[in-house]
Every structure is written in structure tokens, then in C-alpha cells.
Scaffold this motif. Structure first.
Motif, PDB file in Angstrom:
ATOM      1  N   MET A   1     117.489 -42.433 -59.915  1.00 20.93           N
ATOM      2  CA  MET A   1     118.122 -42.209 -58.629  1.00 20.93           C
ATOM      3  C   MET A   1     118.129 -40.719 -58.325  1.00 20.93           C
ATOM      4  O   MET A   1     118.428 -39.924 -59.210  1.00 20.93           O
ATOM      5  CB  MET A   1     119.566 -42.707 -58.639  1.00 20.93           C
ATOM      6  N   ARG A   2     117.854 -40.368 -57.094  1.00 27.37           N
ATOM      7  CA  ARG A   2     117.906 -38.968 -56.658  1.00 27.37           C
ATOM      8  C   ARG A   2     119.341 -38.701 -56.191  1.00 27.37           C
ATOM      9  O   ARG A   2     119.779 -39.265 -55.186  1.00 27.37           O
ATOM     10  CB  ARG A   2     116.898 -38.771 -55.525  1.00 27.37           C
ATOM     11  N   GLY A  49     118.724 -34.068 -58.729  1.00 27.12           N
ATOM     12  CA  GLY A  49     117.361 -34.584 -58.773  1.00 27.12           C
ATOM     13  C   GLY A  49     117.334 -36.030 -59.233  1.00 27.12           C
ATOM     14  O   GLY A  49     118.303 -36.774 -59.074  1.00 27.12           O
ATOM     15  N   GLU A  50     116.211 -36.422 -59.814  1.00 30.27           N
ATOM     16  CA  GLU A  50     116.044 -37.802 -60.301  1.00 30.27           C
ATOM     17  C   GLU A  50     116.831 -37.978 -61.593  1.00 30.27           C
ATOM     18  O   GLU A  50     116.522 -37.355 -62.604  1.00 30.27           O
ATOM     19  CB  GLU A  50     114.569 -38.116 -60.534  1.00 30.27           C
ATOM     20  N   VAL A  51     117.849 -38.817 -61.537  1.00 28.78           N
ATOM     21  CA  VAL A  51     118.731 -39.048 -62.674  1.00 28.78           C
ATOM     22  C   VAL A  51     118.506 -40.472 -63.182  1.00 28.78           C
ATOM     23  O   VAL A  51     118.528 -41.432 -62.401  1.00 28.78           O
ATOM     24  CB  VAL A  51     120.213 -38.853 -62.273  1.00 28.78           C
ATOM     25  N   ALA A  52     118.294 -40.607 -64.476  1.00 28.46           N
ATOM     26  CA  ALA A  52     118.098 -41.926 -65.085  1.00 28.46           C
ATOM     27  C   ALA A  52     119.362 -42.766 -64.947  1.00 28.46           C
ATOM     28  O   ALA A  52     120.476 -42.247 -65.029  1.00 28.46           O
ATOM     29  CB  ALA A  52     117.714 -41.762 -66.557  1.00 28.46           C
ATOM     30  N   GLU A  53     119.179 -44.065 -64.729  1.00 25.05           N
ATOM     31  CA  GLU A  53     120.301 -45.000 -64.583  1.00 25.05           C
ATOM     32  C   GLU A  53     121.317 -44.840 -65.703  1.00 25.05           C
ATOM     33  O   GLU A  53     122.517 -44.861 -65.451  1.00 25.05           O
ATOM     34  CB  GLU A  53     119.773 -46.403 -64.704  1.00 25.05           C
ATOM     35  N   ARG A 167     123.514 -40.618 -53.272  1.00 26.00           N
ATOM     36  CA  ARG A 167     122.121 -40.955 -53.577  1.00 26.00           C
ATOM     37  C   ARG A 167     121.308 -40.729 -52.312  1.00 26.00           C
ATOM     38  O   ARG A 167     121.694 -41.170 -51.232  1.00 26.00           O
ATOM     39  CB  ARG A 167     122.019 -42.414 -53.996  1.00 26.00           C
ATOM     40  N   LEU A 169     117.700 -41.366 -50.499  1.00 28.89           N
ATOM     41  CA  LEU A 169     116.486 -42.168 -50.508  1.00 28.89           C
ATOM     42  C   LEU A 169     115.517 -41.527 -49.525  1.00 28.89           C
ATOM     43  O   LEU A 169     115.767 -41.525 -48.308  1.00 28.89           O
ATOM     44  CB  LEU A 169     116.792 -43.614 -50.121  1.00 28.89           C
TER      45      LEU A 169
END
Length: 194
Positions: A1-2, A49-53, A167, A169
Motif C-alpha cells: 500500500m502507498r 511510500g509502498e508499505v508491505a501489508e 492510502r 491509489l
């Protein structure tokens, strides 16, 4: 997720800002700017930034602690400026800016400790409170008239009483002018707020 952490101004504050932006959009050169939609109006505290679940729960725990350690504080949108030579047009903030910077620092630290990738790269830049109104398109527009028009802008003061994990998108359709979508993932009241 960003993801990013943010302060979201209340709707009536955004109503006044929307009126100001409508006037800015009538200025010469406004058509050469990509205007941020109202749904995207926020004061970023920390970009992750892009964060792992699997990282999100730890990030949430750390943001909850950051919020709990920060007292509510007054803030207002005020004035304006630009980054670069027209890359971004923004409105700034006035009020308890030391408290806002403290909250931003705590949100950054929460991301670093949770292992969010975007926070390490941002850690060396001083925090500058701003709400992005528009971005320039090449060739960049001259936004100086817009900055000058924002010089006298002051919104009403409100009490910042929460931190929001958002978040974003990014548009995937390829449709020109499509805006990112922003969804609140979680909210935490500031210490003493609630």
C-alpha cells in the motif's frame, strides 16, 4: 500500500480554500497547471511510500503512540508559495508550527521504526508545512501571480486533534487529468483530544 501520515483540515476550512482556488483558476496561465482536487487537500506529515501489508499494524501502533504523545494544537491555512519555478503551487500554515513540526517528526520516526521505506529518504529534509494546490506541466507555468494572489489568504484557525494514515491509489486508467484517490486507513486522536 502507498501510505502517508497527514493532517486533514475540516470541511469548512476546505470550503474557504475552495473559494480561493476558484479565484486562482481564473488567473492567466491557470490552464497550464494540474490542479489538485479537493479530495487530495491535506498536510503531509510523513510519506512512507509502498508499505508491505505486514508492516501496517506496526506502523499503526507507532503512529498511535506518536499521536498520544502530542497535544492538540491550533493551525490555519495561510499564504502561499511555490516549489521549483512552478513545479508546485501551495498554501502554507500558521499557528503552532513547532507542534506541527514535532508531530511530523514523530510520524517520520514511527515510519522509520516500523520499517516503512519512504521515511529514510525524507529524513534529511526539514519539514515545511504545505498543502499542494497545483503542479506545473512542462513547460512550467509562471505561478508568481498565483503566489501573489495567495499572499493575503488566511483561513480560520482550527484545532488539529488527530493524525490520519492515508492510502493513495495512483491513477491507472491513463485518462488525462485523472486524480489519485485517497482513503483514510486509520485515525488516532492526539493526546488529550477526546
Amino acid at each position: 500500500m502507498r501510505l502517508f501520515a497527514a493532517v486533514l483540515p475540516p470541511p469548512d476550512v476546505l470550503d474557504v480554500l475552495a473559494d480561493e482556488v476558484a479565484a486562482l483558476r481564473a488567473l492567466p496561465g491557470a490552464d497550464r497547471l494540474r490542479w489538485t482536487g479537493r479530495a487530495g487537500w491535506h498536510l503531509t506529515l510523513a510519506f512512507y511510500g509502498e508499505v508491505a501489508e505486514e508492516t501496517v499494524p506496526e506502523l499503526g501502533t507507532r503512529l498511535a503512540k506518536a499521536a498520544h504523545r502530542t497535544r492538540p494544537f491550533p493551525l490555519a491555512l495561510r499564504g502561499g508559495g511555490r516549489f521549483g519555478h512552478g513545479k508546485a503551487l501551495w498554501t502554507g500554515a500558521e499557528g503552532d508550527l513547532p507542534a506541527l513540526r514535532l508531530l511530523a517528526g514523530r510520524a517520520q520516526a514511527a515510519g522509520c521504526r516500523a520499517g516503512a521505506p519512504g521515511t529514510a529518504a525524507d529524513g534529511h529534509r526539514p519539514y515545511r508545512a504545505h498543502l499542494t494546490l497545483a503542479c506545473g506541466r512542462p513547460p512550467l507555468a509562471d505561478v508568481r501571480p498565483h503566489v501573489a494572489a495567495l499572499a493575503g489568504f488566511t483561513g480560520r484557525t482550527w484545532t488539529v486533534d488527530e493524525i490520519v494514515l492515508v492510502r493513495s491509489l495512483l491513477p491507472a486508467s491513463g485518462v488525462p487529468g485523472e486524480q489519485p484517490r485517497y482513503d483514510a486507513v486509520a485515525r488516532w486522536p492526539l493526546g488529550g483530544a477526546g
